[in-house]
Design a protein around this motif. Structure first.
Motif, PDB file in Angstrom:
ATOM      1  N   UNK A 128      14.249   2.865  -1.972  1.00 32.19           N
ATOM      2  CA  UNK A 128      14.817   4.078  -2.561  1.00 32.19           C
ATOM      3  C   UNK A 128      13.851   4.749  -3.521  1.00 32.19           C
ATOM      4  N   UNK A 129      12.932   3.998  -4.083  1.00 25.87           N
ATOM      5  CA  UNK A 129      11.897   4.592  -4.926  1.00 25.87           C
ATOM      6  C   UNK A 129      11.096   5.635  -4.158  1.00 25.87           C
ATOM      7  N   UNK A 130      10.991   5.423  -2.847  1.00 21.88           N
ATOM      8  CA  UNK A 130      10.365   6.406  -1.945  1.00 21.88           C
ATOM      9  C   UNK A 130       8.887   6.627  -2.219  1.00 21.88           C
ATOM     10  N   UNK A 131       8.225   5.638  -2.778  1.00 22.81           N
ATOM     11  CA  UNK A 131       6.784   5.772  -2.982  1.00 22.81           C
ATOM     12  C   UNK A 131       6.073   5.779  -1.634  1.00 22.81           C
ATOM     13  N   UNK A 132       5.095   6.644  -1.453  1.00 20.33           N
ATOM     14  CA  UNK A 132       4.339   6.661  -0.198  1.00 20.33           C
ATOM     15  C   UNK A 132       3.583   5.361   0.058  1.00 20.33           C
ATOM     16  N   UNK A 133       3.450   4.505  -0.981  1.00 18.42           N
ATOM     17  CA  UNK A 133       2.689   3.268  -0.821  1.00 18.42           C
ATOM     18  C   UNK A 133       3.527   2.032  -1.142  1.00 18.42           C
ATOM     19  N   UNK A 134       4.851   2.145  -1.031  1.00 23.00           N
ATOM     20  CA  UNK A 134       5.709   0.994  -1.295  1.00 23.00           C
ATOM     21  C   UNK A 134       5.406  -0.146  -0.336  1.00 23.00           C
ATOM     22  N   UNK A 135       4.980  -1.281  -0.868  1.00 24.94           N
ATOM     23  CA  UNK A 135       4.552  -2.397  -0.008  1.00 24.94           C
ATOM     24  C   UNK A 135       5.678  -2.927   0.865  1.00 24.94           C
ATOM     25  N   UNK A 164       0.561  -7.817   8.194  1.00 22.37           N
ATOM     26  CA  UNK A 164       0.586  -6.858   7.089  1.00 22.37           C
ATOM     27  C   UNK A 164      -0.763  -6.873   6.395  1.00 22.37           C
ATOM     28  N   UNK A 165      -1.262  -5.704   6.028  1.00 20.59           N
ATOM     29  CA  UNK A 165      -2.538  -5.574   5.325  1.00 20.59           C
ATOM     30  C   UNK A 165      -2.386  -4.603   4.164  1.00 20.59           C
ATOM     31  N   UNK A 166      -3.160  -4.854   3.116  1.00 24.58           N
ATOM     32  CA  UNK A 166      -3.151  -3.975   1.951  1.00 24.58           C
ATOM     33  C   UNK A 166      -4.516  -4.003   1.285  1.00 24.58           C
ATOM     34  N   UNK A 167      -4.986  -2.843   0.880  1.00 23.30           N
ATOM     35  CA  UNK A 167      -6.222  -2.752   0.092  1.00 23.30           C
ATOM     36  C   UNK A 167      -5.889  -2.050  -1.216  1.00 23.30           C
ATOM     37  N   UNK A 226      -1.115  -7.049  -9.229  1.00 26.65           N
ATOM     38  CA  UNK A 226      -0.755  -6.045 -10.229  1.00 26.65           C
ATOM     39  C   UNK A 226      -1.395  -4.684  -9.942  1.00 26.65           C
ATOM     40  N   UNK A 227      -1.443  -4.312  -8.689  1.00 29.04           N
ATOM     41  CA  UNK A 227      -2.033  -3.018  -8.372  1.00 29.04           C
ATOM     42  C   UNK A 227      -1.312  -2.408  -7.186  1.00 29.04           C
ATOM     43  N   UNK A 228      -1.261  -1.095  -7.193  1.00 34.52           N
ATOM     44  CA  UNK A 228      -0.678  -0.381  -6.066  1.00 34.52           C
ATOM     45  C   UNK A 228      -1.750  -0.172  -5.002  1.00 34.52           C
ATOM     46  N   UNK A 229      -1.303   0.024  -3.798  1.00 32.17           N
ATOM     47  CA  UNK A 229      -2.217   0.101  -2.670  1.00 32.17           C
ATOM     48  C   UNK A 229      -2.971   1.424  -2.637  1.00 32.17           C
TER      49      UNK A 229
END
Length: 444
Positions: free
Chosen positions: A273-280, A336-339, A345-348
């Protein structure tokens, strides 16, 4: 108000430090004890993002709460290994390691280090802190089958009165002060994003606290579906026997999501629901074609939730009650991958997940989700459609990467330039195939 403010300015317990007020530094780390399936359970929380309402019916432990006439083994180990200098961050490290000592998981060095992944020290250097964590892990291995709280009290990690907390919580009568909040009142779950975005706006508001609502908790298997409550946390996901069975690499995926204290607080539906474009978690569950059920009874695929940047396909009165997806079978592959600029403690900058169903060596069904590349988290539908009916090989992957470039419109921001994000997506798609098809010679 945030629990941190209540601790420092109302209870005057100033050992809990006010640092970033965004859950990043860990200086405000506390332990919260509650009854889970009838057993006392402690988890670390960042008090700066914990709504005071979420403290209801729980045991809140600050650094003062672990104090005894002499230093406990955690504090002594930090001193012996020169793991503190200015000392501002030290209470947070002590509380996180105390949480490790109270965990029912088998004590291992990597778990002790993982317990402090939400704590930042700016002046000591992490090797001395890691060494301290290793010493504590070896110390806790001595408990064998002893109850964690009993062991911690016997070894003077915690004061003796911790032994009576479970019974005190069981006797505690929970009651609301005043009338329940009316329908339409803003909802708060874990608060990990809401208290970063608009802490002043919600300080004086009436709120509905959904974090502990038992009807919104739980992760279970029903037939071929995994069903989870909206207020289940990222840690609940990590500890779920169902998820562990069907996603062998789950620990590697979830450890990329923020930090231990934040995962203990952050709800899955809150991430949606936060709707962040980078929500993991959003990217993770988009690839699994997750379905949402609202309190109105309306059913909506997660992929249809986002209408535009921070715009949702829901009314103000609606909230997510539960979610589900089909569990992968033996022919289904997931990754799943993330950079991001740092591991924890960091957003993608870019995150992506893929779910592929194989049949006779062909890709019969594919879904690829991607974040950080468009105004909303979403699926790369054209890329997935291209993959279906094809045999995986290097040429196919290279073509898929080219198609994916046409489905995205990244912007340059603090997480990287648009060109960098395009390169990341290409590399991460290749990483998916390298991981899922290790025998393929993918050109990177």
């Amino acid at each position: 108000m945030p629990l941190l403010d209540f601790i420092r300015y109302h209870q005057h317990l100033t050992g809990t430090k006010a640092g970033c007020n965004e859950g990043d530094c860990g200086a405000c780390t506390i332990l919260i004890g509650d009854l889970h399936n009838g057993e006392l359970r402690y988890r670390s929380f960042t008090s700066c993002l914990t709504p005071l309402g979420n403290a209801r019916g729980k045991h809140i432990v600050t650094i003062e709460g672990v104090s005894m006439p002499s230093l406990n083994p955690i504090q002594q180990a930090l001193i012996d290994n020169s793991a503190t200098q200015c000392g501002f961050c030290t209470p947070g490290f002590v509380m996180s390691l105390a949480g490790f000592c109270l965990s029912r998981q088998v004590p291992k060095r990597r778990r002790a280090i993982a317990a402090i992944d939400g704590n930042i020290c700016r002046c000591t250097g992490y090797k001395s802190i890691e060494k301290t964590a290793s010493i504590i892990a070896n110390f806790v291995k001595q408990r064998n089958e002893t109850d964690p709280v009993t062991f911690a009290v016997e070894q003077q990690i915690l004061p003796s009165w911790f032994s009576g907390i479970e019974e005190r919580l069981k006797k505690l009568t929970l009651s609301l002060n005043g009338e329940p909040a009316a329908a339409g009142t803003p909802i708060v779950g874990g608060g990990t994003d809401l208290y970063v975005q608009k802490p002043e706006d919600i300080r004086e508001q009436s709120l509905r606290f959904f974090f502990d609502d038992p009807s919104l908790k739980g992760i279970s298997r029903q037939g071929n579906k995994c069903i989870f409550g909206a207020s289940s946390t990222a840690t609940d996901l990590l500890e779920s026997a169902v998820m562990q069975e069907y996603f062998p690499q789950l620990e590697n995926y979830i450890k990329l999501v923020s930090s231990t204290p934040i995962r203990n607080m952050a709800t899955i539906a809150g991430n949606f629901i936060n709707a962040s474009p980078i929500g993991d978690l959003t990217i993770f569950f988009l690839a699994l074609d997750t379905t949402l059920e609202f309190n109105t009874g309306r059913i909506l695929p997660l992929r249809q939730l986002y209408k535009g940047y921070k715009q949702l396909n829901k009314t103000e009165e609606e909230y997510v009650c539960r979610c589900w997806f089909e569990l992968p079978d033996k022919d289904t592959l997931f990754h799943f991958e993330k950079v991001s600029k740092r591991t924890h403690l960091d957003i993608a900058s870019v995150n992506t997940a893929i779910c592929i169903r194989m049949q006779d060596g062909y890709i019969s069904k594919a879904r690829i989700s991607a974040g950080g590349l468009n105004p909303v988290p979403g699926l790369l539908t054209d890329t997935a459609a291209f993959l279906e009916g094809q045999i995986p090989d290097d040429a196919l992957v290279q073509q898929a990467c080219a198609i994916a470039q046409k489905e995205i419109s990244p912007i340059s921001d603090a997480r990287g330039t648009a060109d960098y994000k395009r390169l990341l997506l290409e590399q991460l798609i290749k990483a998916h195939f390298i991981t899922l098809f290790p025998s393929l010679p993918i050109q990177v």
